[in-house]
Design a protein around this motif. Structure first.
Motif, PDB file in Angstrom:
ATOM      1  N   SER A  41       0.810  -1.231   0.000  1.00 51.59           N
ATOM      2  CA  SER A  41       0.000   0.000   0.000  1.00 51.59           C
ATOM      3  C   SER A  41       0.837   1.272   0.000  1.00 51.59           C
ATOM      4  CB  SER A  41      -0.932   0.032   1.219  1.00 51.59           C
ATOM      5  OG  SER A  41      -1.943  -0.952   1.143  1.00 51.59           O
ATOM      6  N   TYR A  42       2.042   1.207   0.539  1.00 48.75           N
ATOM      7  CA  TYR A  42       2.865   2.406   0.684  1.00 48.75           C
ATOM      8  C   TYR A  42       3.986   2.416  -0.358  1.00 48.75           C
ATOM      9  CZ  TYR A  42       0.632   2.925   5.257  1.00 48.75           C
ATOM     10  OH  TYR A  42      -0.282   3.070   6.275  1.00 48.75           O
ATOM     11  N   PRO A  43       4.173   3.511  -1.106  1.00 48.84           N
ATOM     12  CA  PRO A  43       5.316   3.620  -2.006  1.00 48.84           C
ATOM     13  C   PRO A  43       6.617   3.598  -1.199  1.00 48.84           C
ATOM     14  CG  PRO A  43       3.671   5.309  -2.488  1.00 48.84           C
ATOM     15  CD  PRO A  43       3.289   4.679  -1.175  1.00 48.84           C
ATOM     16  N   PRO A  44       7.732   3.188  -1.808  1.00 46.48           N
ATOM     17  CA  PRO A  44       8.956   2.906  -1.049  1.00 46.48           C
ATOM     18  C   PRO A  44       9.503   4.067  -0.222  1.00 46.48           C
ATOM     19  CG  PRO A  44       9.362   2.871  -3.425  1.00 46.48           C
ATOM     20  CD  PRO A  44       7.888   2.867  -3.232  1.00 46.48           C
ATOM     21  N   PHE A  45       9.606   5.265  -0.797  1.00 42.15           N
ATOM     22  CA  PHE A  45      10.187   6.375  -0.042  1.00 42.15           C
ATOM     23  C   PHE A  45       9.195   6.969   0.953  1.00 42.15           C
ATOM     24  CE2 PHE A  45      13.010   6.455  -3.836  1.00 42.15           C
ATOM     25  CZ  PHE A  45      14.197   6.178  -3.174  1.00 42.15           C
ATOM     26  N   LEU A  46       7.914   6.977   0.625  1.00 45.54           N
ATOM     27  CA  LEU A  46       6.916   7.409   1.603  1.00 45.54           C
ATOM     28  C   LEU A  46       6.858   6.431   2.770  1.00 45.54           C
ATOM     29  CD1 LEU A  46       3.936   8.738  -0.561  1.00 45.54           C
ATOM     30  CD2 LEU A  46       5.518  10.053   0.857  1.00 45.54           C
ATOM     31  N   LEU A  47       7.019   5.150   2.477  1.00 40.42           N
ATOM     32  CA  LEU A  47       7.090   4.151   3.543  1.00 40.42           C
ATOM     33  C   LEU A  47       8.270   4.437   4.459  1.00 40.42           C
ATOM     34  CD1 LEU A  47       6.473   1.439   4.946  1.00 40.42           C
ATOM     35  CD2 LEU A  47       7.824   0.314   3.165  1.00 40.42           C
ATOM     36  N   GLY A  48       9.431   4.694   3.861  1.00 40.06           N
ATOM     37  CA  GLY A  48      10.611   4.988   4.658  1.00 40.06           C
ATOM     38  C   GLY A  48      10.452   6.259   5.474  1.00 40.06           C
ATOM     39  N   ALA A  49       9.833   7.290   4.870  1.00 41.52           N
ATOM     40  CA  ALA A  49       9.639   8.546   5.590  1.00 41.52           C
ATOM     41  C   ALA A  49       8.741   8.343   6.805  1.00 41.52           C
ATOM     42  CB  ALA A  49       9.048   9.592   4.644  1.00 41.52           C
ATOM     43  N   ALA A  50       7.637   7.621   6.624  1.00 39.73           N
ATOM     44  CA  ALA A  50       6.708   7.383   7.732  1.00 39.73           C
ATOM     45  C   ALA A  50       7.378   6.555   8.823  1.00 39.73           C
ATOM     46  CB  ALA A  50       5.453   6.676   7.215  1.00 39.73           C
ATOM     47  N   ARG A  51       8.067   5.487   8.420  1.00 38.15           N
ATOM     48  CA  ARG A  51       8.715   4.615   9.398  1.00 38.15           C
ATOM     49  C   ARG A  51       9.758   5.373  10.206  1.00 38.15           C
ATOM     50  NH1 ARG A  51      12.686  -0.566   7.978  1.00 38.15           N
ATOM     51  NH2 ARG A  51      13.381  -0.937  10.130  1.00 38.15           N
ATOM     52  N   MET A  52      10.628   6.097   9.530  1.00 39.58           N
ATOM     53  CA  MET A  52      11.716   6.773  10.224  1.00 39.58           C
ATOM     54  C   MET A  52      11.222   7.934  11.082  1.00 39.58           C
ATOM     55  SD  MET A  52      14.324   5.036   9.690  1.00 39.58           S
ATOM     56  CE  MET A  52      14.694   3.628   8.631  1.00 39.58           C
TER      57      MET A  52
END
Length: 321
Positions: A41-52
């Motif tokens: 569901s999450y694009p790769p860099f948006l996923l990383g931004a949210a996680r971090m």
């Protein structure tokens, strides 16, 4: 990142050490599959931004609440640069690679990180012993084997990302040893916060968008990455650096890939060729040789330099920083 020397010199119990090692092995080994599920569901860099951002903000708030000193202005500038390598180009590119390749295959490729770290350490004046040269040669033979054929070579994007990611992490790890940084946990939280901004910028440049509400399972995977991977796993790793030999603490480097492959096969139906598994075995043999060589060199150096048992104990603690 260097870890501050603990003021508690008491040896931890085997149960505590075993639990911490299991946490690092299993939690970090499972993050590759967690990334794959979150990417549904999450694009790769948006996923990383949210996680971090979530992990960094939680850690930063708790640390400040407990009285930890924030980074200085100079340290913040350093952390902004360091997070390019330790967050954007490492975690971000692994996320991007997993849009193209299986999670277990990504873990196999990232296992080459200690090999690149050995090369960068050599470039900065630390010359490997003969046994370390052997480990480097064996490990890089496995890297060449992995990249020369099999499923990884079928994806140019995945191949490039999984070459750059471990190089970036290795360079950041070696470079950070000579930098003025805050305490380990504060440095980690600040890197995640600054790294989330870099991730958000990469998402904007690459045109990533959320086109629909994320699924419950993908969001659960994201939260798992935040809590289990970025907070609990890292906390266990820093604790290990303070209480056991560095060679044992960093043994995750050759345990995580087989665990990631196992999770991928059991929970996601990923299949690996004999080519992929053979290359993993060769890479891990090289990493084990280097790790054992460093542990042996550390024992020799401490024994030669320490005039008394107390000094030897202090030297061992310094090696874990």
């Amino acid at each position: 990142m260097g870890a501050a020397v603990s003021s508690d010199h008491r040896a931890p119990g085997p149960l505590a050490v075993g639990f911490a090692l299991a946490s690092v092995y299993v939690l970090w080994g499972s993050t590759y599959l967690g990334i794959r599920f979150a990417l549904e569901s999450y694009p790769p860099f948006l996923l990383g931004a949210a996680r971090m951002f979530l992990a960094g903000a939680l850690m930063y708030a708790v640390l400040r609440w407990r009285g930890a000193a924030p980074p200085t202005r100079k340290q913040w500038r350093t952390l902004w640069v360091l997070s390019i390598f330790m967050v954007l180009l490492s975690n971000g590119l692994v996320n991007l690679a997993e849009t193209q390749v299986d999670s277990g295959l990504a873990a196999i490729a990232v296992a080459s990180m200690p090999l690149f770290a050995g090369v960068f350490a050599m470039m900065r004046g630390r010359h490997p012993a003969k046994i370390e040269w052997l480990g480097l040669a064996v490990g890089f033979a496995g890297v060449v084997w992995l990249n020369a054929g099999g499923k990884l070579s079928a994806s140019t994007l995945g191949l490039v990302c999984l070459i750059v990611a471990p190089i970036a992490w290795a360079w950041g790890s070696i470079w950070s040893r000579d930098l003025d940084l805050p305490s380990p946990f504060m440095a980690a939280s600040a890197q995640m916060l600054t790294g989330s901004a870099w991730m958000l910028g990469a998402a904007a440049v690459s045109g990533e968008r959320m086109h629909a509400w994320p699924s419950v399972s993908a969001t659960a995977a994201l939260l798992y990455l935040v809590v289990a991977g970025s907070i609990f796993g890292f906390t266990a790793y820093i604790w290990l650096l303070h209480h056991v030999r560095p060679a044992l603490a960093t043994s995750y480097a050759y345990v995580n890939p087989p665990i990631a492959v196992l999770f991928g096969a059991l929970l996601a139906g990923e299949r690996f060729t004999s080519h992929d598994l053979g290359a993993m075995a060769v890479i891990l043999v090289g990493v084990v040789i280097i790790t054992l060589a460093k542990a042996r060199a550390g024992k020799t150096a401490v024994a030669a330099a320490a005039p008394a048992p107390a000094a030897a104990a202090a030297g061992e603690l310094e090696k874990s920083t």
